[in-house]
Scaffold this active site. Structure first.
Site, PDB file in Angstrom:
ATOM      1  N   GLU A  20       0.872  -1.182   0.000  1.00 17.40           N
ATOM      2  CA  GLU A  20       0.000   0.000   0.000  1.00 17.40           C
ATOM      3  C   GLU A  20       0.904   1.225   0.000  1.00 17.40           C
ATOM      4  O   GLU A  20       1.871   1.286   0.747  1.00 17.40           O
ATOM      5  CB  GLU A  20      -0.875  -0.005   1.260  1.00 17.40           C
ATOM      6  N   THR A  51      -3.923   4.721  -1.136  1.00 18.46           N
ATOM      7  CA  THR A  51      -4.891   5.244  -0.172  1.00 18.46           C
ATOM      8  C   THR A  51      -5.592   6.498  -0.711  1.00 18.46           C
ATOM      9  O   THR A  51      -5.109   7.144  -1.638  1.00 18.46           O
ATOM     10  CB  THR A  51      -4.215   5.588   1.172  1.00 18.46           C
ATOM     11  N   HIS A  96      -8.299   3.175  -3.109  1.00 19.66           N
ATOM     12  CA  HIS A  96      -9.234   3.127  -1.990  1.00 19.66           C
ATOM     13  C   HIS A  96     -10.359   4.109  -2.288  1.00 19.66           C
ATOM     14  O   HIS A  96     -10.117   5.220  -2.758  1.00 19.66           O
ATOM     15  CB  HIS A  96      -8.511   3.486  -0.688  1.00 19.66           C
ATOM     16  N   ASP A 128     -11.592   7.716   7.212  1.00 22.19           N
ATOM     17  CA  ASP A 128     -11.294   8.329   8.514  1.00 22.19           C
ATOM     18  C   ASP A 128     -12.198   9.526   8.741  1.00 22.19           C
ATOM     19  O   ASP A 128     -12.842  10.026   7.819  1.00 22.19           O
ATOM     20  CB  ASP A 128      -9.825   8.780   8.540  1.00 22.19           C
TER      21      ASP A 128
HETATM   22  P1  FAD Z   1     -17.134   0.193   8.311  1.00 19.68           P
HETATM   23  O1  FAD Z   1     -17.029  -1.189   7.808  1.00 19.68           O
HETATM   24  O2  FAD Z   1     -18.265   1.031   7.854  1.00 19.68           O
HETATM   25  O3  FAD Z   1     -17.150   0.096   9.914  1.00 19.68           O
HETATM   26  C1  FAD Z   1     -17.027   1.261  10.726  1.00 19.68           C
HETATM   27  C2  FAD Z   1     -17.585   0.968  12.110  1.00 19.68           C
HETATM   28  O4  FAD Z   1     -19.020   0.848  12.053  1.00 19.68           O
HETATM   29  C3  FAD Z   1     -17.115  -0.357  12.729  1.00 19.68           C
HETATM   30  O5  FAD Z   1     -17.034  -0.170  14.127  1.00 19.68           O
HETATM   31  C4  FAD Z   1     -18.217  -1.354  12.380  1.00 19.68           C
HETATM   32  O6  FAD Z   1     -18.300  -2.417  13.319  1.00 19.68           O
HETATM   33  C5  FAD Z   1     -19.449  -0.464  12.399  1.00 19.68           C
HETATM   34  N1  FAD Z   1     -20.434  -0.827  11.361  1.00 19.68           N
HETATM   35  C6  FAD Z   1     -20.160  -1.191  10.075  1.00 19.68           C
HETATM   36  N2  FAD Z   1     -21.305  -1.351   9.386  1.00 19.68           N
HETATM   37  C7  FAD Z   1     -22.318  -1.084  10.232  1.00 19.68           C
HETATM   38  C8  FAD Z   1     -23.742  -1.071  10.104  1.00 19.68           C
HETATM   39  N3  FAD Z   1     -24.327  -1.346   8.932  1.00 19.68           N
HETATM   40  N4  FAD Z   1     -24.495  -0.731  11.179  1.00 19.68           N
HETATM   41  C9  FAD Z   1     -23.895  -0.436  12.375  1.00 19.68           C
HETATM   42  N5  FAD Z   1     -22.535  -0.439  12.555  1.00 19.68           N
HETATM   43  C10 FAD Z   1     -21.763  -0.747  11.500  1.00 19.68           C
HETATM   44  N6  FAD Z   1      -9.057   5.473   5.711  1.00 19.68           N
HETATM   45  C11 FAD Z   1      -9.001   6.463   4.804  1.00 19.68           C
HETATM   46  O7  FAD Z   1      -9.513   7.558   5.060  1.00 19.68           O
HETATM   47  N7  FAD Z   1      -8.375   6.270   3.583  1.00 19.68           N
HETATM   48  C12 FAD Z   1      -7.819   5.088   3.244  1.00 19.68           C
HETATM   49  O8  FAD Z   1      -7.278   4.959   2.149  1.00 19.68           O
HETATM   50  C13 FAD Z   1      -7.870   4.009   4.181  1.00 19.68           C
HETATM   51  N8  FAD Z   1      -7.366   2.795   3.882  1.00 19.68           N
HETATM   52  C14 FAD Z   1      -7.503   1.755   4.774  1.00 19.68           C
HETATM   53  C15 FAD Z   1      -7.053   0.474   4.426  1.00 19.68           C
HETATM   54  C16 FAD Z   1      -7.185  -0.590   5.311  1.00 19.68           C
HETATM   55  C17 FAD Z   1      -6.717  -1.965   4.911  1.00 19.68           C
HETATM   56  C18 FAD Z   1      -7.760  -0.371   6.592  1.00 19.68           C
HETATM   57  C19 FAD Z   1      -7.875  -1.508   7.583  1.00 19.68           C
HETATM   58  C20 FAD Z   1      -8.218   0.883   6.946  1.00 19.68           C
HETATM   59  C21 FAD Z   1      -8.109   1.965   6.053  1.00 19.68           C
HETATM   60  N9  FAD Z   1      -8.582   3.235   6.349  1.00 19.68           N
HETATM   61  C22 FAD Z   1      -8.521   4.256   5.432  1.00 19.68           C
HETATM   62  C23 FAD Z   1      -9.173   3.516   7.675  1.00 19.68           C
HETATM   63  C24 FAD Z   1     -10.699   3.301   7.700  1.00 19.68           C
HETATM   64  O9  FAD Z   1     -11.342   4.220   6.837  1.00 19.68           O
HETATM   65  C25 FAD Z   1     -11.170   3.506   9.126  1.00 19.68           C
HETATM   66  O10 FAD Z   1     -10.700   2.470   9.940  1.00 19.68           O
HETATM   67  C26 FAD Z   1     -12.675   3.709   9.330  1.00 19.68           C
HETATM   68  O11 FAD Z   1     -12.853   4.182  10.670  1.00 19.68           O
HETATM   69  C27 FAD Z   1     -13.519   2.437   9.165  1.00 19.68           C
HETATM   70  O12 FAD Z   1     -13.591   2.044   7.867  1.00 19.68           O
HETATM   71  P2  FAD Z   1     -14.366   0.683   7.449  1.00 19.68           P
HETATM   72  O13 FAD Z   1     -14.426   0.663   5.996  1.00 19.68           O
HETATM   73  O14 FAD Z   1     -13.778  -0.466   8.172  1.00 19.68           O
HETATM   74  O15 FAD Z   1     -15.820   1.041   8.054  1.00 19.68           O
END
Ligand code: FAD
Length: 319
Positions: A20, A51, A96, A128
């Site tokens: 990445e 990202t 992403h 984020d």
């Molecule tokens: P989600 O899957 O939406 O989950 C977020 C939270 O809500 C979790 O606590 C989950 O349990 C809960 N949740 C999910 N769906 C529901 C639902 N339907 N109802 C109720 N609760 C729910 N951030 C950036 O800004 N840019 C990037 O390029 C980036 N790249 C990343 C790459 C990787 C591999 C990882 C692991 C993270 C990355 N992040 C990035 C960070 C990420 O955006 C954050 O961790 C963010 O807070 C959560 O993203 P998610 O897609 O896991 O969210």
């Protein structure tokens, strides 16, 4: 070009090396970024994640003594970098794609651009928080959770666009990755709930998972075993970061909500300087990789921060 899942299944049992990278700060030269990742091409990564960095808000002081909120993007350029990777290295880029900062229409436009560029893979994320705010806010008519974004991408894969009545719209063909957290996403009340939410992303159309970084392999092994027991069958790629400075012992757990194994922490704390800490970081990660390979992981995915030295030092020993 191919989908990430195809790359993962064409390996004769060996894990894939993938990385990445992050876009440089606004105003930088893309050649510097490409040069910084060029050394890693000797390991032939079949795909490279790029990202996406949403907008931030800063308060600008005005001459009248007041202040005004200004929207800035410090690291734009994800799509352009992906196009460069595709054309310069002939490697599949994985942009992403975020919920945060996008309306559904803007997401659709972005996906159409990616489709026209020949990009077949995306990692769908909520994103984020927009700094300096301390909670996630979706744009009006944007997605709040990543499963909704996955649903939109999956709809496009089925030829279903927003607000369209036509029956025979050109379908996209994206392979969709999503994020997961072996040590739990920081907002989730517990890991069970977090895994339930991961299942929502898979039900919406996700094809594979990439994990947050971890330094304790047991956390990943337990997580994968729990996911499998819950009926999750898609690949779960471990995300790895090579510790490079003593300061990261404190910074990484705070930023990414992870535990540093006590034995590793103690060893690094005892280091006289960062050169020694980096050496220990490399050795720790090599050991992690060897155990992960024995566990049968489909890939080793390195968070490089667009620097090649530590990732190369590890990967040359394990691939
Ligand atoms: P989600 O899957 O939406 O989950 C977020 C939270 O809500 C979790 O606590 C989950 O349990 C809960 N949740 C999910 N769906 C529901 C639902 N339907 N109802 C109720 N609760 C729910 N951030 C950036 O800004 N840019 C990037 O390029 C980036 N790249 C990343 C790459 C990787 C591999 C990882 C692991 C993270 C990355 N992040 C990035 C960070 C990420 O955006 C954050 O961790 C963010 O807070 C959560 O993203 P998610 O897609 O896991 O969210």
């Amino acid at each position: 070009m191919a989908k990430v899942t195809e790359h993962l299944s064409n390996t004769q049992g060996k894990p894939v090396f993938s990385i990445e990278i992050i876009p440089p700060v606004k105003g930088s030269n893309i050649d510097d970024l490409l040069k910084s990742i060029e050394p890693m091409m000797e390991l032939k990564p079949p795909f490279i994640d790029v990202t996406f960095h949403r907008e931030e808000y800063i308060l600008k002081n005005l001459p009248d003594g007041g202040s005004k909120e200004i929207k800035i993007r410090k690291r734009p350029g994800t799509v352009g970098i992906c196009a460069s990777i595709l054309h310069k290295f002939n490697i599949d880029p994985v942009p992403h794609v975020l919920c945060g900062g996008f309306t559904k229409e803007e997401t659709e436009d972005l996906l159409i651009d990616l489709n026209y560029l020949g990009i077949e893979n995306v990692l769908a994320l909520r994103g984020d928080y927009a700094r300096p705010y301390n909670s996630f806010k979706a744009k009006k008519d944007g997605h709040f959770y990543a499963n909704e974004l996955v649903g939109q991408i999956n709809d496009m894969n089925n030829g279903k666009y927003l607000h369209e009545e036509a029956e025979y719209l050109n379908a996209s063909n994206f392979c969709i990755g999503v994020a997961a957290y072996p040590e739990k996403h920081f907002e989730a009340p517990d890991l069970d709930q977090d895994i339930e939410n991961l299942k929502r992303k898979i039900a919406a159309g996700a094809d594979y998972v990439v994990t947050q970084m971890f330094f304790d392999n047991q956390k990943y092994f337990d997580f994968v075993n729990r996911c499998r027991a819950e009926g999750i069958t898609i690949p779960i790629i471990p995300g790895l970061k090579v510790l490079a400075t003593k300061k990261q012992l404190d910074v990484l757990p705070k930023l990414f909500y992870l535990d540093m194994p006590e034995a590793f922490r103690k060893e690094v704390m005892a280091c006289e300087n960062d050169k020694h800490a980096k050496q220990l970081g490399i050795e720790w990660c090599v050991q992690q990789c060897r155990e992960l390979i024995d566990f049968g992981v489909p890939a080793l995915h390195f968070y490089t921060m667009s620097k090649s030295d530590t990732t190369l030092a590890v990967a040359r020993q394990v691939f």
